[in-house]
Design an enzyme around this catalytic site. Structure first.
Site, PDB file in Angstrom:
ATOM      1  N   LYS A 158       3.728  -4.002   6.037  1.00  0.00           N
ATOM      2  CA  LYS A 158       2.927  -3.688   4.860  1.00  0.00           C
ATOM      3  C   LYS A 158       2.567  -2.195   4.806  1.00  0.00           C
ATOM      4  O   LYS A 158       2.338  -1.647   3.730  1.00  0.00           O
ATOM      5  CB  LYS A 158       1.641  -4.511   4.846  1.00  0.00           C
ATOM      6  CG  LYS A 158       1.832  -6.015   4.947  1.00  0.00           C
ATOM      7  CD  LYS A 158       2.431  -6.605   3.683  1.00  0.00           C
ATOM      8  CE  LYS A 158       2.277  -8.113   3.571  1.00  0.00           C
ATOM      9  NZ  LYS A 158       2.998  -8.903   4.564  1.00  0.00           N
TER      10      LYS A 158
HETATM   11  C1  LIG Z   1       3.713 -10.101   4.463  1.00  0.00           C
HETATM   12  C2  LIG Z   1       4.601 -10.447   5.582  1.00  0.00           C
HETATM   13  C3  LIG Z   1       5.775 -11.179   5.392  1.00  0.00           C
HETATM   14  C4  LIG Z   1       6.173 -11.741   4.038  1.00  0.00           C
HETATM   15  O1  LIG Z   1       6.453 -10.747   3.100  1.00  0.00           O
HETATM   16  P1  LIG Z   1       6.401 -11.107   1.527  1.00  0.00           P
HETATM   17  O2  LIG Z   1       6.587  -9.820   0.829  1.00  0.00           O
HETATM   18  O3  LIG Z   1       5.048 -11.709   1.298  1.00  0.00           O
HETATM   19  O4  LIG Z   1       7.489 -12.076   1.283  1.00  0.00           O
HETATM   20  C5  LIG Z   1       6.582 -11.411   6.489  1.00  0.00           C
HETATM   21  N1  LIG Z   1       6.251 -10.963   7.716  1.00  0.00           N
HETATM   22  C6  LIG Z   1       5.117 -10.272   7.941  1.00  0.00           C
HETATM   23  C7  LIG Z   1       4.803  -9.835   9.313  1.00  0.00           C
HETATM   24  C8  LIG Z   1       4.264  -9.980   6.889  1.00  0.00           C
HETATM   25  O5  LIG Z   1       3.140  -9.289   7.114  1.00  0.00           O
END
Ligand SMILES: *Cc1c(COP(=O)(O)O)cnc(C)c1O
Length: 494
Positions: free
Chosen positions: A112
């Protein structure tokens, strides 16, 4: 380039407006009216650039109302060595045809950060460009990683407040502590009783609550979002698909121009949608493999065309994927059909009866771009063990994708070069990772950080070192219905 709402394409706005508003007033999400084309020459030239310059080049194609100088400044600040180390998104080659794209070298150790370090710059500029005089109040519902990454991204950013709601059951000890100890003058954190969907629908309800909007406006604020429903969150993620491709070519894994596959651990469908957008802009991608955990609503959708959230919710060891309403699927449906009325009807059906079905013809089209699969808890554990036995430590989310890729290859015989998106540091999920590699160590998530390091000989990521010694600043827990009051309380109004 204009942006339109997925539920009303007559509503056309600029990129800055889309980023400032977050969600469209009709409940839809903003998408580019048409996608830019990345030429072969541009793709080749990206190969010689730093990550920050790649990001400025790709994002510039979508953000016509931002100057090249602005984007250069923002991306250099966001993807600096201080924040991400030497390489923001390195490709770890595991064998001749498999690589892991490590997206967790940022300040909160999850992918993120790739978007949330740059988004506050885009948003602040958007407020200036749109003549907004009120302060922005960012509301976030998090399944664990977004919250912390958003808090870090917006911490002490002038003219902004940020509030994060996380589900009281459903984030790891490390994630919880990361948020509860957040520093900064403009931040707030609160737990909600329930799961991620409760937190997310609670935030969505606040965005649509006229009484709340009025109270906020009177106090000089307006709401926006840092969830991947905001275009400013999604766009920076398109960049690392291009970056990974350039690096795969550079490392001799694929000849320039040949297609590769990506396998993506998926929750809210933002990450994998960014890959699809990269493909539609001309990146040589064959399949985007959508990997789910036991909450396999997307696997079922891509197999049958029926999206059905009326099913038991499972709390798993990959909590950031424990999602039954994948918001960004709406963007895919709109961009694939350009039929705003149909998308609106599907989303209304999802809200009212919890399901909808797309026609066979659309399903076939989607299946040319997407493959899918899901991974049980037991196989997630096994996958971590198997990769560790080969000398590479991965987290629970990455393990889901890693296993789904292996299954996909076995089922289809497609041995194309593939990149697995590695979305979190294994140190964020120490307890599960330790048990998966055969350790019997006991203790809370934070004590286990040192154990994991000693056992595997890998260094503790800097942002997680000493976490358990930091002061807890936020320990409020509320019911979903109390969320609006919690927001007003944190802002000191109402
Ligand atoms: C948010 C997240 C995901 C999923 O990503 P999306 O964009 O919601 O599909 C997968 N792995 C981790 C570690 C995340 O923080």
């Amino acid at each position: 380039m204009n942006y339109v709402s997925t539920r009303d394409s007559s509503l056309k706005i600029t990129a800055a407006e889309a980023i400032a508003r977050g969600l469209s007033p009709d409940g839809g999400l903003f998408v580019p009216e048409a996608l830019p084309r990345v030429s072969v020459e541009t793709l080749r030239s990206l190969g010689r650039m730093s990550y920050a310059r790649r990001a400025a080049a790709i994002m510039g194609l979508f953000l016509e109302d931002y100057s090249a100088e602005e984007l250069k400044e923002y991306t250099e600040a966001a993807y600096s060595e201080e924040r991400f180390g030497a390489a923001p998104a390195p490709l770890h080659k595991a064998d001749e045809t498999t690589a892991y794209l490590e997206l967790w070298h940022g300040p909160t150790c999850a992918f993120k950060d790739m978007a949330l370090q740059v988004m506050p710059h885009l948003l602040r500029a958007a407020l200036v460009k749109t003549g907004e005089t009120k302060q922005v109040c960012i509301l976030v519902a998090t399944s664990g990683d977004t919250g912390k990454a958003a808090l870090e991204g917006f911490r002490d950013v002038e003219g902004t407040k940020i509030f994060v709601f996380y589900p009281s059951d459903g984030v790891s000890d490390v994630q919880k502590l990361q948020m509860r100890t957040q520093q900064g003058k403009n931040v707030g954190v609160c737990a909600v009783r329930g799961n991620f969907d409760d937190a997310q629908s609670g935030v969505k309800a606040i965005f649509g609550d006229k009484d709340m909007l009025r109270k906020l406006a009177e106090a000089g604020y307006f709401f926006s979002s840092a969830n991947s429903i905001n275009w400013g969150r999604l766009l920076p993620q398109v960049v690392y698909y291009f970056s990974a491709y350039c690096d795969a070519v550079e490392q001799g894994m694929v000849p320039f121009g040949e297609k590769i596959n990506f396998c993506v651990p998926t929750g809210n469908f933002g990450d994998i949608l960014a890959g699809w957008i990269a493909k539609k802009c001309g990146l040589p991608v064959d399949k985007l493999i959508c990997a789910s955990n036991t909450n396999k609503v997307l696997t079922d959708f891509f197999r049958t065309g029926a999206y059905d959230r009326m099913r038991p919710f499972h709390t798993t060891m990959s909590p950031s994927m424990d999602i039954l309403i994948s918001s960004n699927l709406e963007r895919l449906l709109y961009m694939a059909t350009e039929d705003d009325r149909q998308v609106k009807a599907w989303m209304e059906a999802l809200g009212e009866k919890g399901s909808y079905s797309v026609p066979e013809s659309l399903l076939r089209t989607l299946q040319t771009d997407f493959a899918c699969g899901w991974c049980s808890e037991e196989n997630t554990r096994r996958e971590i063990g198997a990769r560790y036995a080969e000398g590479y430590l991965i987290d629970t989310h990455t393990a889901v994708a890693s296993r789904v890729l292996a299954d996909y290859r076995a089922e289809t015989g497609d041995r194309k070069c593939a990149v697995v998106l590695s979305t979190a540091s294994p140190y964020k999920f120490c307890d599960h990772v330790l048990s998966a590699i055969g350790s019997e160590a006991k203790g809370s998530g934070t004590q286990l950080i040192d154990t994991l390091s000693q056992l595997t000989g890998t260094p503790v990521p800097r942002p997680l070192a000493g976490l358990d010694k930091r002061e807890v600043r936020f320990d409020q827990v509320v019911e979903k219905t109390e969320m609006p009051n919690a927001v007003l309380g944190m802002l000191g109004i109402g």
